[in-house]
Write a protein that holds these residues in place. Structure first.
Motif, PDB file in Angstrom:
ATOM      1  N   ALA A  41       0.951  -1.488   0.010  1.00 23.58           N
ATOM      2  CA  ALA A  41      -0.046   0.149  -0.119  1.00 23.58           C
ATOM      3  C   ALA A  41       0.844   0.784  -0.211  1.00 23.58           C
ATOM      4  O   ALA A  41       0.935   2.047  -0.729  1.00 23.58           O
ATOM      5  N   ALA A  42       1.549   1.523   0.757  1.00 26.16           N
ATOM      6  CA  ALA A  42       2.751   2.588   0.710  1.00 26.16           C
ATOM      7  C   ALA A  42       3.467   2.573  -0.560  1.00 26.16           C
ATOM      8  O   ALA A  42       3.812   4.109  -1.110  1.00 26.16           O
ATOM      9  N   LEU A  43       3.915   1.255  -1.312  1.00 23.57           N
ATOM     10  CA  LEU A  43       4.634   1.463  -2.692  1.00 23.57           C
ATOM     11  C   LEU A  43       3.523   1.415  -3.572  1.00 23.57           C
ATOM     12  O   LEU A  43       4.162   2.652  -4.266  1.00 23.57           O
ATOM     13  N   ASN A  44       2.553   2.150  -3.541  1.00 22.52           N
ATOM     14  CA  ASN A  44       1.769   2.309  -4.200  1.00 22.52           C
ATOM     15  C   ASN A  44       1.553   3.720  -3.763  1.00 22.52           C
ATOM     16  O   ASN A  44       0.732   4.373  -5.398  1.00 22.52           O
ATOM     17  N   VAL A  45       1.750   4.295  -2.997  1.00 24.16           N
ATOM     18  CA  VAL A  45       1.447   6.219  -2.593  1.00 24.16           C
ATOM     19  C   VAL A  45       2.837   6.101  -3.449  1.00 24.16           C
ATOM     20  O   VAL A  45       2.523   6.676  -4.108  1.00 24.16           O
TER      21      VAL A  45
ATOM     22  N   TYR B 118      -1.926  -1.326  14.228  1.00 24.05           N
ATOM     23  CA  TYR B 118      -0.633  -0.928  15.047  1.00 24.05           C
ATOM     24  C   TYR B 118      -0.043  -0.202  13.406  1.00 24.05           C
ATOM     25  O   TYR B 118       1.071   0.508  13.582  1.00 24.05           O
ATOM     26  N   LEU B 119      -0.360  -0.655  12.415  1.00 21.64           N
ATOM     27  CA  LEU B 119       0.252  -0.413  11.215  1.00 21.64           C
ATOM     28  C   LEU B 119       0.084   1.101  10.974  1.00 21.64           C
ATOM     29  O   LEU B 119       1.353   1.279   9.971  1.00 21.64           O
ATOM     30  N   LEU B 120      -0.833   0.943  11.007  1.00 20.10           N
ATOM     31  CA  LEU B 120      -1.824   2.676  10.729  1.00 20.10           C
ATOM     32  C   LEU B 120      -0.530   3.594  11.584  1.00 20.10           C
ATOM     33  O   LEU B 120      -0.867   4.715  11.279  1.00 20.10           O
ATOM     34  N   LYS B 121      -0.840   3.295  12.851  1.00 19.26           N
ATOM     35  CA  LYS B 121       0.342   4.116  14.003  1.00 19.26           C
ATOM     36  C   LYS B 121       1.311   4.083  13.440  1.00 19.26           C
ATOM     37  O   LYS B 121       1.935   5.559  13.359  1.00 19.26           O
ATOM     38  N   VAL B 122       2.111   3.227  12.723  1.00 16.32           N
ATOM     39  CA  VAL B 122       3.040   2.939  12.467  1.00 16.32           C
ATOM     40  C   VAL B 122       3.929   4.058  11.296  1.00 16.32           C
ATOM     41  O   VAL B 122       4.586   4.556  10.583  1.00 16.32           O
ATOM     42  N   ALA B 123       2.599   3.873  10.551  1.00 20.66           N
ATOM     43  CA  ALA B 123       2.537   5.224   9.225  1.00 20.66           C
ATOM     44  C   ALA B 123       2.281   6.731   9.392  1.00 20.66           C
ATOM     45  O   ALA B 123       2.397   7.694   9.113  1.00 20.66           O
ATOM     46  N   ASP B 124       1.749   6.956  10.652  1.00 21.04           N
ATOM     47  CA  ASP B 124       1.159   8.492  11.086  1.00 21.04           C
ATOM     48  C   ASP B 124       2.878   9.440  11.403  1.00 21.04           C
ATOM     49  O   ASP B 124       2.683   9.916  11.867  1.00 21.04           O
ATOM     50  N   THR B 125       4.222   8.326  11.615  1.00 16.76           N
ATOM     51  CA  THR B 125       5.326   8.101  11.734  1.00 16.76           C
ATOM     52  C   THR B 125       5.752   8.959  10.148  1.00 16.76           C
ATOM     53  O   THR B 125       6.692  10.348  10.072  1.00 16.76           O
TER      54      THR B 125
ATOM     55  N   ALA C 200      -5.773   8.233   3.280  1.00 21.03           N
ATOM     56  CA  ALA C 200      -6.947   7.635   3.034  1.00 21.03           C
ATOM     57  C   ALA C 200      -6.945   6.103   2.505  1.00 21.03           C
ATOM     58  O   ALA C 200      -7.789   5.039   2.630  1.00 21.03           O
ATOM     59  N   GLU C 201      -6.490   6.922   0.993  1.00 21.56           N
ATOM     60  CA  GLU C 201      -6.286   5.597   0.357  1.00 21.56           C
ATOM     61  C   GLU C 201      -5.674   4.662   0.151  1.00 21.56           C
ATOM     62  O   GLU C 201      -5.609   3.248   0.802  1.00 21.56           O
ATOM     63  N   PHE C 202      -4.065   5.162   1.495  1.00 23.85           N
ATOM     64  CA  PHE C 202      -3.369   4.036   1.913  1.00 23.85           C
ATOM     65  C   PHE C 202      -4.316   3.352   3.292  1.00 23.85           C
ATOM     66  O   PHE C 202      -3.665   2.060   3.005  1.00 23.85           O
TER      67      PHE C 202
ATOM     68  N   VAL D 132      -4.954  -1.171   3.571  1.00 21.39           N
ATOM     69  CA  VAL D 132      -4.397  -1.261   4.942  1.00 21.39           C
ATOM     70  C   VAL D 132      -5.700  -2.359   5.291  1.00 21.39           C
ATOM     71  O   VAL D 132      -5.777  -3.674   5.393  1.00 21.39           O
ATOM     72  N   GLU D 133      -6.411  -1.236   5.397  1.00 20.50           N
ATOM     73  CA  GLU D 133      -7.890  -1.961   6.435  1.00 20.50           C
ATOM     74  C   GLU D 133      -8.651  -2.875   5.588  1.00 20.50           C
ATOM     75  O   GLU D 133      -9.363  -4.236   6.431  1.00 20.50           O
TER      76      GLU D 133
END
Length: 264
Positions: free
Chosen positions: A155-159, A190-197, A205-207, A211-212
């Motif tokens: 999902a991050a690579l898609n960004v 937890y993955l979204l918590k990490v992504a907030d950094t 929102a797309e990412f 993930v979800e």
């Protein structure tokens, strides 16, 4: 009392006793029937429970279903299944292969020591980076975190490639990388918590939806197959021109090892 009256009283008493015995016998039969019926119901219920448990045990799990889901390839990938992930400048002549499992503690140590240097080298065009994602720790110590984190990396690579590198670094960071036996990455929260950094992912929102929804779960499984079909048995593993590079523990040692590999 006459003999006739005495005999009549005795007969009446015997008849009364007979009636009472018949009533008691009926009660005993009814009680036995209830006990037998209850036992049968209990056995049927137990059999039904066992049958249900067997059926449930044979139902495909979440990741079994993901293996049959439609394949969604992240942007910035190539190859038939989108499993070729190469990041860097097209003119870079060399490619560093990097094999990692998101739950791997040695990978975390490597990233903490060398990750920033890798990003600098890639940005400078010193070499391209080809990433191979593994999920074998999910089998080794049980869990789903390696697969789930790899899906989130998709999902991050898609960004963007930069978001991917930054998110990978955050997952391996000293502050956020869990112990190998703690399956924190199995939790989307937890993955979204990490992504907030990661600036490119915070509030994205797309990412978050990817993930979800597990948009790249199937892709993560396909990536894992590529690793499993390689000759690499552990992580982290580095290769250049097909030759393995001993994993350095410092940025300085890494630069020296890469300079030597580039020079051939």
């Amino acid at each position: 009392m006459s003999s006739r009256n005495s005999q009549a009283s005795k007969a009446a008493a015997r008849e009364k006793l007979r009636i009472e015995r018949e009533k008691q016998a009926k009660k005993d039969r009814a009680r036995r029937q209830l006990v037998v019926a209850g036992a049968v119901v209990g056995v049927l219920a137990l059999a039904g429970g066992v049958g249900y448990a067997v059926v449930q045990a044979n139902q495909p799990g979440y990741w079994d279903k993901a293996a049959d889901a439609a394949l969604v390839k992240p942007k910035n990938t190539t190859g038939e299944d989108g499993t070729t992930v190469v990041i860097g400048k097209a003119e870079a002549k060399k490619t560093l292969e990097l094999y990692e499992d998101s739950r791997c503690p040695a990978c975390a140590s490597f990233e903490q020591a060398v990750g920033e240097q890798v990003k600098k080298d890639v940005d400078a065009g010193k070499y391209k980076l080809q990433y191979f994602g593994a999920t074998f720790i999910d089998n080794a110590v049980k869990g789903e975190g390696s697969k789930n984190a790899l899906s989130a990396l998709g999902a991050a690579l898609n960004v963007s490639p930069q978001a991917f590198l930054d998110y990978k670094g955050a997952l391996y960071s000293k502050e956020l990388h869990p112990e190998e036996t703690v399956d924190s990455f199995a939790k989307d929260d937890y993955l979204l918590k990490v992504a907030d950094t990661v600036p490119a992912l915070k509030g994205n929102a797309e990412f978050k939806k990817a993930v979800e929804d597990g948009t790249y779960d199937r892709w993560a499984l396909e990536m894992s197959k590529v690793f499993n079909n390689s000759d690499v048995k552990g992580t982290p593993t580095l290769k250049m021109d097909g030759k393995k590079i001993e994993t350095p523990q410092t940025a300085e040692a890494f630069t020296a090892a890469l300079d030597k590999a580039i020079a051939g």
